[in-house]
Design an enzyme around this catalytic site. Structure first.
Site, PDB file in Angstrom:
ATOM      1  NE  ARG A  90      -4.332   0.411   1.799  1.00  0.00           N
ATOM      2  CZ  ARG A  90      -5.338  -0.431   1.615  1.00  0.00           C
ATOM      3  NH1 ARG A  90      -5.190  -1.699   1.923  1.00  0.00           N
ATOM      4  NH2 ARG A  90      -6.473  -0.008   1.133  1.00  0.00           N
ATOM      5  NE  ARG A 157     -20.132  -2.155   2.561  1.00  0.00           N
ATOM      6  CZ  ARG A 157     -20.084  -2.486   1.271  1.00  0.00           C
ATOM      7  NH1 ARG A 157     -19.725  -1.590   0.385  1.00  0.00           N
ATOM      8  NH2 ARG A 157     -20.390  -3.710   0.874  1.00  0.00           N
TER       9      ARG A 157
END
Ligand SMILES: [Zn+2]
Length: 215
Positions: A90, A157
């Site tokens: 990442r 969400r």
């Protein structure tokens, strides 16, 4: 040295997970998604429980935690013929670590403009009861706010609102994208794929770019 060691890179909502799964299936290679590595952790092991508690409190896993999980995963023999790694590294620090675990051969970067990513994510809806996923533009429910399958209530969400998406995009451009020049310097092949196209066309373009001959 592996010739089919693929990294999937793309912003959240770029479709990279779906593509990775499909590519892995077609080429008979494991699809390694770091999100799933966390889900598969046995919570009865104390060190795992600590990590899972940390994440469930809304914290992002630390580099050390993710690196440790990836190291364990890459000790399994199924990665020897290649893999599609999705969600890792990442950032450049994780890439530095991963260099000692496995040698990446190719990066597949699915490029989607930020404005399109925002449009994709903020229109997502999920059913409260059966978790079915909808998209107000691409897969709208027949009745607004209601699940086609179970009549359950649809909701958004918490992470899918415009502010949260903007933050994820800033993280992506600032932390994850620099992984590409890092690998480019190591001689890794970079495949830039136009992610604005239909998923089937994105898939075809990836296969063509990596030179995979369908049997
Ligand atoms: Zn439902």
């Amino acid at each position: 040295m592996g010739e089919n060691n693929y990294l999937m890179i793309g912003a959240p909502g770029s479709g990279k997970g779906t593509q990775a799964k499909k590519l892995a299936a077609v080429m008979g290679l494991p699809h390694i998604a770091t999100g799933e590595l966390f889900r598969d952790l046995d919570p009865n092991v104390p060190v795992n429980k600590k990590i899972l508690d940390w994440i469930s409190q809304g914290n992002l896993a630390t580099d050390d935690q993710v690196n440790a999980l990836v190291k364990i995963r890459f000790a399994k023999p199924d990665v020897q013929n290649g893999y599609f790694l999705d969600g890792y590294p990442r950032n450049v620090s994780q890439a530095e670590y991963f260099k000692n675990i496995s040698q990446v051969s190719d990066i597949i970067y699915i490029e989607v403009p930020d404005s399109e990513i925002e449009k994709r994510i903020v229109n997502r809806r999920v059913c409260k009861s059966c978790k079915a996923e909808y998209h107000l533009l691409f897969i709208p429910p027949k009745v607004a706010g209601q699940c086609d399958k179970c009549n359950g209530e649809l909701y958004q969400r918490k992470d899918d609102n415009p502010e949260a998406v903007k933050k994820r995009l800033i993280d992506f451009h600032g932390l994850t994208e620099p992984v590409i020049p890092f690998y480019e310097k190591l001689g890794v092949r970079i495949h830039r794929i136009d992610g604005l196209q239909k998923p089937e066309k994105v898939f075809e373009d990836i296969l063509e770019s990596i030179g995979y001959e369908k049997k």
